[in-house]
Write an enzyme that holds these catalytic residues in place. Sequence first.
Site, PDB file in Angstrom:
ATOM      1  CB  THR A   4      -1.055   0.128   1.079  1.00  0.00           C
ATOM      2  OG1 THR A   4      -1.566  -1.165   1.159  1.00  0.00           O
ATOM      3  CG2 THR A   4      -1.658   1.161   1.412  1.00  0.00           C
TER       4      THR A   4
ATOM      5  CG  ASN B 279      -6.768  -8.705  -5.170  1.00  0.00           C
ATOM      6  OD1 ASN B 279      -7.012  -7.776  -6.127  1.00  0.00           O
ATOM      7  ND2 ASN B 279      -7.124  -8.308  -3.728  1.00  0.00           N
TER       8      ASN B 279
ATOM      9  CD  GLN C 132      -1.744 -11.536  -4.703  1.00  0.00           C
ATOM     10  OE1 GLN C 132      -1.463 -12.766  -4.691  1.00  0.00           O
ATOM     11  NE2 GLN C 132      -2.498 -10.932  -3.777  1.00  0.00           N
TER      12      GLN C 132
ATOM     13  CB  ALA D 188       8.219  -9.083   2.211  1.00  0.00           C
TER      14      ALA D 188
ATOM     15  CB  THR E  39      15.424   4.102  11.807  1.00  0.00           C
ATOM     16  OG1 THR E  39      15.550   5.189  12.129  1.00  0.00           O
ATOM     17  CG2 THR E  39      16.874   2.975  11.501  1.00  0.00           C
TER      18      THR E  39
ATOM     19  CB  CYS F 296     -19.164 -12.021   6.532  1.00  0.00           C
ATOM     20  SG  CYS F 296     -21.342 -12.898   7.158  1.00  0.00           S
TER      21      CYS F 296
HETATM   22  N1  PLP Z   1      -2.136  -4.428  -4.204  1.00  0.00           N
HETATM   23  C1  PLP Z   1      -2.662  -5.962  -4.080  1.00  0.00           C
HETATM   24  C2  PLP Z   1      -2.745  -6.423  -5.955  1.00  0.00           C
HETATM   25  C3  PLP Z   1      -2.316  -7.110  -2.967  1.00  0.00           C
HETATM   26  O1  PLP Z   1      -2.726  -8.085  -2.856  1.00  0.00           O
HETATM   27  C4  PLP Z   1      -2.361  -6.190  -1.577  1.00  0.00           C
HETATM   28  C5  PLP Z   1      -2.522  -7.175  -0.975  1.00  0.00           C
HETATM   29  O2  PLP Z   1      -3.498  -7.792  -0.492  1.00  0.00           O
HETATM   30  C6  PLP Z   1      -2.243  -5.234  -1.966  1.00  0.00           C
HETATM   31  C7  PLP Z   1      -2.007  -4.246  -2.776  1.00  0.00           C
HETATM   32  C8  PLP Z   1      -1.776  -4.372  -0.639  1.00  0.00           C
HETATM   33  O3  PLP Z   1      -0.613  -4.620  -0.196  1.00  0.00           O
HETATM   34  P1  PLP Z   1      -0.150  -4.811   1.230  1.00  0.00           P
HETATM   35  O4  PLP Z   1      -1.191  -5.357   2.119  1.00  0.00           O
HETATM   36  O5  PLP Z   1       0.914  -4.913   2.045  1.00  0.00           O
HETATM   37  O6  PLP Z   1       0.132  -2.896   2.088  1.00  0.00           O
END
Ligand code: PLP
Length: 369
Positions: A69, A148, A176, A196, A233, A322
Amino acid sequence: MIYFDNAATTQIHQEVKEEMLKAMDLYGNPASTHIYGRKSRVFIEDRRRKIADLLGVKSSTIFFTSCGTESIQTALTGAVRDIGVDTIITSALEHHAVIYNISTLQKQYNIKVEYVKFNNKGKIDTDHLSELLDNKGKKMVVLMHANNETGMLLQLKKVANLCKEKQSLFLTDTVQTMGKYRFNSIKGIDFATASAHKFHGPKGVGFIYISPDISIQPLIVGGGQERKMRSGTENIIGISGMTKALEIAIDKIDENQEHIENLREKFLSGLIDLSSELKILTDIDHSLYTILNVGFPKKNRGSMLQQRLDIAGIAASGGSACTSGSESRSHVLEALEVDSNYNFIRFSFGCFNTFNEVDIALDIIDDLI
Ligand code: PLP
């Protein structure tokens, strides 16, 4: 318990844990000029180089972040605020990390957002993309490499070439696919993202690739770490684990792909044998091999299936949230206009899954439906 939710997150590899334990002894602040700090600095730069080598890019294009994100937000904000992008071309199928960040930027900077068409499996219409790219403006295309929820893959090279030809920036969310796909070199891509925990590394660490042709300002300012691109850091333990995880993933990419493809195939044919009424949402020939999204008819005990699978010991994802017992569909399923008489479940496989688990899961599903 059977874990078929590897697109949500993955189990940390044993070797990764060991690597992280070792990194815990490196407690010097990488910004310190004394020997403790210098050791940490060398360690981090070595890991940056390893990741860059695995992707076939220069070390200076890799910046460590806290997650996918943050990487996405860094790219989007930088492109709009610092490069002057005034038009974003994206799709309704992107992850919320993209969708919500774009809508925030739209309010802040009054940018134009255009949505590219896709087919009923989520395949991006590149002809429509090409048309949208002919419109005026300083553009950036924002399209994920693999969805995803459905696994649908973007025609990465084709889209990268289109963006180049039509002078648009290109951000692809590779969260992904990182570690599951050979990027070799990321030609034509301006920004790519990674997290990661999606490839058997730790949570709370990721990175962003920024093309050497791009210059943006940081999202997080302060001590000027990451060559002033991301202050704070550095997460040495996380970076050590992520690097090890990516090394293992790339080293075993072919054998893992074969194993996971076979698992998915066996599971899919087993499901088809169980019922002729299922709807297979994932486009098997054009999807990331780890993901299989299947619709179960609600009338035949298919409703609340994800919760019932959970009780029976199978962790999968519902593609819906849900709330108070009523199911609300994910924005991806909504955008694909899937049949509301079906309950869609995402099964996502990883290298630790076994054929025995597939057999057991099929037996359980047979009982449940
Ligand atoms: N983009 C995709 C396609 C994802 O599947 C995800 C996590 O589910 C993210 C972005 C976000 O990654 P993170 O949870 O490491 O911020």
